[in-house]
Design a protein around this motif. Structure first.
Motif, mmCIF file in Angstrom:
data_model
loop_
_atom_site.group_PDB
_atom_site.id
_atom_site.type_symbol
_atom_site.label_atom_id
_atom_site.label_comp_id
_atom_site.label_asym_id
_atom_site.label_seq_id
_atom_site.Cartn_x
_atom_site.Cartn_y
_atom_site.Cartn_z
ATOM 1 N N TYR A 184 0.872 -1.179 0.000
ATOM 2 C CA TYR A 184 0.000 0.000 0.000
ATOM 3 C C TYR A 184 0.905 1.224 0.000
ATOM 4 O O TYR A 184 1.027 1.921 1.009
ATOM 5 C CB TYR A 184 -0.931 -0.016 1.206
ATOM 6 C CG TYR A 184 -1.813 -1.242 1.211
ATOM 7 C CD1 TYR A 184 -2.910 -1.316 0.362
ATOM 8 C CD2 TYR A 184 -1.519 -2.337 2.012
ATOM 9 C CE1 TYR A 184 -3.700 -2.451 0.320
ATOM 10 C CE2 TYR A 184 -2.301 -3.479 1.989
ATOM 11 C CZ TYR A 184 -3.394 -3.535 1.138
ATOM 12 O OH TYR A 184 -4.164 -4.651 1.091
ATOM 13 N N PRO A 185 1.535 1.521 -1.131
ATOM 14 C CA PRO A 185 2.571 2.557 -1.129
ATOM 15 C C PRO A 185 2.047 3.917 -0.696
ATOM 16 O O PRO A 185 2.777 4.723 -0.149
ATOM 17 C CB PRO A 185 3.060 2.582 -2.575
ATOM 18 C CG PRO A 185 2.002 1.939 -3.379
ATOM 19 C CD PRO A 185 1.319 0.967 -2.466
ATOM 20 N N GLU A 186 0.731 4.145 -0.925
ATOM 21 C CA GLU A 186 0.198 5.473 -0.580
ATOM 22 C C GLU A 186 0.284 5.732 0.923
ATOM 23 O O GLU A 186 0.263 6.869 1.371
ATOM 24 C CB GLU A 186 -1.247 5.621 -1.070
ATOM 25 C CG GLU A 186 -2.270 4.753 -0.374
ATOM 26 C CD GLU A 186 -2.346 3.340 -0.938
ATOM 27 O OE1 GLU A 186 -1.407 2.921 -1.627
ATOM 28 O OE2 GLU A 186 -3.342 2.653 -0.655
ATOM 29 N N LEU A 187 0.382 4.642 1.715
ATOM 30 C CA LEU A 187 0.438 4.821 3.167
ATOM 31 C C LEU A 187 1.786 5.329 3.648
ATOM 32 O O LEU A 187 1.939 5.693 4.796
ATOM 33 C CB LEU A 187 0.133 3.484 3.868
ATOM 34 C CG LEU A 187 -1.261 2.907 3.652
ATOM 35 C CD1 LEU A 187 -1.393 1.598 4.407
ATOM 36 C CD2 LEU A 187 -2.314 3.888 4.133
ATOM 37 N N GLN A 188 2.787 5.291 2.762
ATOM 38 C CA GLN A 188 4.125 5.655 3.216
ATOM 39 C C GLN A 188 4.384 7.164 3.162
ATOM 40 O O GLN A 188 5.391 7.639 3.645
ATOM 41 C CB GLN A 188 5.181 4.928 2.379
ATOM 42 C CG GLN A 188 5.338 5.518 0.988
ATOM 43 C CD GLN A 188 6.292 4.705 0.140
ATOM 44 O OE1 GLN A 188 6.380 3.492 0.268
ATOM 45 N NE2 GLN A 188 7.024 5.374 -0.716
ATOM 46 N N LEU A 189 3.448 7.916 2.554
ATOM 47 C CA LEU A 189 3.723 9.341 2.348
ATOM 48 C C LEU A 189 3.589 10.119 3.659
ATOM 49 O O LEU A 189 2.670 9.888 4.432
ATOM 50 C CB LEU A 189 2.763 9.896 1.293
ATOM 51 C CG LEU A 189 2.796 9.129 -0.042
ATOM 52 C CD1 LEU A 189 1.737 9.661 -0.984
ATOM 53 C CD2 LEU A 189 4.167 9.223 -0.684
ATOM 54 N N PHE A 190 4.511 11.033 3.892
ATOM 55 C CA PHE A 190 4.489 11.754 5.166
ATOM 56 C C PHE A 190 4.909 13.207 5.048
ATOM 57 O O PHE A 190 4.648 14.012 5.925
ATOM 58 C CB PHE A 190 5.433 11.067 6.166
ATOM 59 C CG PHE A 190 6.885 11.310 5.850
ATOM 60 C CD1 PHE A 190 7.513 10.591 4.862
ATOM 61 C CD2 PHE A 190 7.601 12.283 6.512
ATOM 62 C CE1 PHE A 190 8.840 10.827 4.538
ATOM 63 C CE2 PHE A 190 8.934 12.525 6.205
ATOM 64 C CZ PHE A 190 9.547 11.790 5.210
#
Ligand SMILES: Nc1ncnc2c1ncn2[C@@H]1O[C@H](COP(=O)(O)OP(=O)(O)OP(=O)(O)O)[C@@H](O)[C@H]1O
Length: 599
Positions: free
Chosen positions: A86-92
């Motif tokens: 779920y790459p979108e969860l890595q954005l910060f």
């Protein structure tokens, strides 16, 4: 320059084998697909190949082990780009541009090189330049994914390890991604390994396919060979991809289908050629798979659907067991009996006043450990923070400054000098500091008792599903309903807490891994650098907030907020003889511990 695994095996904390003796060679220049049913072990294998998960067996990149003991080999970390499921969860970060800056930071490139790479990756993923200034949090789900994938592409690592890279992308973005992957094929310094369910899109581009089932490899072959092996799909319990079905049907019609997975345009070309040659329809005795027409599963109307409905291996998610496997003795006990045992045992241990009584409690806890057969690797991580806290408390409680130092008698009135230490013992001196073994003994005695109770609690939660636990607490507290005590709410809160503690831990481990992978940190497992904390904490908090929102909505949808109404329950509890025997054992343990404490 391959990545090679030899008997790579991963065992979960609960003892389950997530990967079983996987031996594969991933060749450079190739796009290798990992395919298999949900839970087959694809993501776990990607974690092992990228060195994020330690395993038994060996994993080597160009003949060098990918992990050096508990650390990831730095060279490997730099050469491998890992894209999570779920790459979108890595954005910060505050802006999309800063996401790229973070992902490229470890290379310390000049600004213009950073810019070139960012622009190229954004254009590969079809992202408008104006997005650079946006906060990633305001993007759509698919846009977030594209940004996250682009940050990995921008780093241009030798090896790309991708988990479900096309999931959630619109068709155009998905085919852009495939083009980006194709443009990276053939490099001698590395390759691409992608776990995917998007078989029709990615199979035509693949060189090799590794098929997993229940953590083991059931097929590892060139894509061209797999194209002629429909049986593999059936063995993997994932159903044949439409492109494979189509190729099979075209072969049945006598079309010269090459040994490969067809992209739609290739299939269309073949059909068009066939239409042009209409009137020369051949009759075949056997199809290209060697099956007589009509015999193959694919040729039977509805057969594919029937096959899809065949029960695959499934897991009992609550307990972590394979469905149908016999329940272990302790798991099969009534939760009320286990709860009662745990409570009486805990009280019995906590009231002990000397080492004899504690020893009895410790022996009982050890017997419970053996009986419950919960693996140490499940218990140790949960106990570790407490053990650190206990060690620090013992050290501090023994320390003193000057003449007097801490007095054992003042920190533990119940402490009996004759039972294992002396409160009047002279403290050990280190310059102005003193250390009182007696005071430290008092603290360790109290903490050890708490440790015993914690072990019992962990065993209870490891052998009881949250549902059963909730029902047990409801039953036990039932009489309190008459004084308007919110029994259901308390039981629900208790079971949610039990359920969420491991979830919180898992989420923290997940985001820690992502942060370390993005930041190319090679410290031993679990350690995060201060400067990487935002990359871990922001996505972790976002994920927890999302979970809390989802939970609230689903509880409202199930009517949990309607008070004053009795609910029906899916779990009915019935006490058997064995359960009553456990109640009797609880009474014996409680009476013995009470007698020892008083006597
Ligand atoms: N940290 C963990 N502890 C215990 N079990 C785990 C852990 N991580 C994964 N598993 C289990 O390992 C098995 C394989 O999981 P994995 O994510 O590798 O499967 P997958 O093939 O990628 O599945 P999917 O296609 O659904 O993404 C699953 O049964 C999963 O529940």
């Amino acid at each position: 320059m391959p990545i090679r695994t030899e008997k790579a095996t991963v065992v979960a904390e609960d003892g389950r084998r997530l990967l079983s003796e996987v031996s594969c060679t991933f060749g450079s220049g190739e796009l290798t697909l990992l395919v298999g049913a949900n839970g087959a072990g694809k993501s776990t294998l990607l974690d092992v190949l990228s060195g994020l998960t330690a395993c038994e067996g060996t994993v080597e990149l160009d003949g060098v082990p990918i992990r050096d003991g508990r650390r990831l080999n730095r060279e490997a970390a730099y050469r491998i780009g890992r894209q999570f499921q779920y790459p979108e969860l890595q954005l910060f970060a505050a802006t999309v541009q800063k996401e790229f800056d973070y992902s490229l930071g470890y290379m310390k490139l000049p600004d213009d090189e950073n810019r070139t790479r960012t622009d190229r990756a954004m254009s590969e993923m079809g992202l408008a330049d104006s997005l650079k200034a946006e906060s990633p949090l305001v993007l759509s789900g698919g846009e977030k994914r594209r940004v996250a994938i682009a940050t990995t592409l921008a780093a241009d690592p030798d090896w790309l390890l991708l988990d479900e890279p096309t999931a959630g992308l619109d068709p155009e973005a998905a085919s852009r991604l495939v083009s980006a992957l194709l443009s990276r094929k053939g490099r001698p310094s590395g390759g691409i390994i992608a776990a995917t369910h998007d078989l029709d899109l990615l199979l035509p581009a693949a060189d090799r396919v590794v098929v997993l089932r229940e953590g083991g490899v059931i097929a590892d072959m060139p894509a061209s060979e797999l194209a002629l092996r429909p049986d593999v799909w059936d063995r993997a319990s994932i159903g044949r991809p439409a492109s494979a079905e189509l190729a099979g049907q075209l072969r049945l019609l006598g079309l010269p289908v090459p040994a490969k997975f067809l992209a739609p345009e290739e299939a269309a070309d073949l059909i068009a050629g066939r239409l042009r040659a209409a009137g020369r329809r051949p009759f075949l005795e056997t199809d290209a798979y060697g099956e007589a027409p009509g015999e193959g599963v694919a040729t039977q109307p509805g057969a594919a659907l029937e096959r899809d409905r065949e029960p695959g291996p499934d897991r009992d998610r609550g307990s972590g067991r394979i469905a149908g496997s016999p329940k272990r003795f302790v798991e099969s006990l009534d939760p009320r009996a286990k709860w009662l045992f745990m409570m009486t045992f805990s009280i019995g241990v906590l009231i002990q006043r000397d080492w004899t009584g504690f020893g009895l409690g410790a022996i009982t806890a050890a017997a419970l450990l053996l009986l419950c057969r919960v693996p140490a690797r499940h218990i140790v991580p949960l106990m570790r923070p407490f053990l650190w806290f206990a060690a620090a408390s013992v050290a501090v409680s023994g320390l003193g400054i000057g003449e007097a130092g801490p007095a054992a008698s003042s920190s533990g009135g119940a402490w009996e000098p004759g039972a294992g230490g002396s409160a009047t013992e002279a403290p050990i001196r280190f310059g102005v500091f003193t250390f009182s073994a007696a005071a430290a003994g008092v603290t360790s005695f109290e903490l050890l008792k708490i440790g015993c109770v914690m072990v019992a609690g962990i065993l209870l939660s490891a052998t009881t599903t949250p549902f059963e636990m909730k029902r047990a607490i409801e039953y036990v507290l039932l009489p309190l309903r008459y004084i308007r005590f919110p029994v259901e709410a308390v039981a629900l809160t208790g079971s949610l807490l039990l359920r969420f503690i491991p979830v919180l831990r898992r989420e923290a481990v997940k985001f820690n891994r992502i942060a370390r992978s993005r930041g190319k940190r090679v410290r031993r497992s679990g350690a995060t650098r201060l400067r990487d904390l935002p990359a871990m904490i922001v996505p972790l908090l976002m994920s927890l907030l999302q979970m809390a929102t989802d939970l609230t909505v689903s509880m409202e949808a199930r009517g949990y907020t309607r008070t004053g109404q009795r609910r029906t329950s899916a779990v009915q509890l019935v006490m058997s003889r064995r359960d009553w025997a456990v109640v009797a054992a609880a009474a014996v343990v409680a009476a013995t511990l009470a007698a020892v404490a008083i006597g």
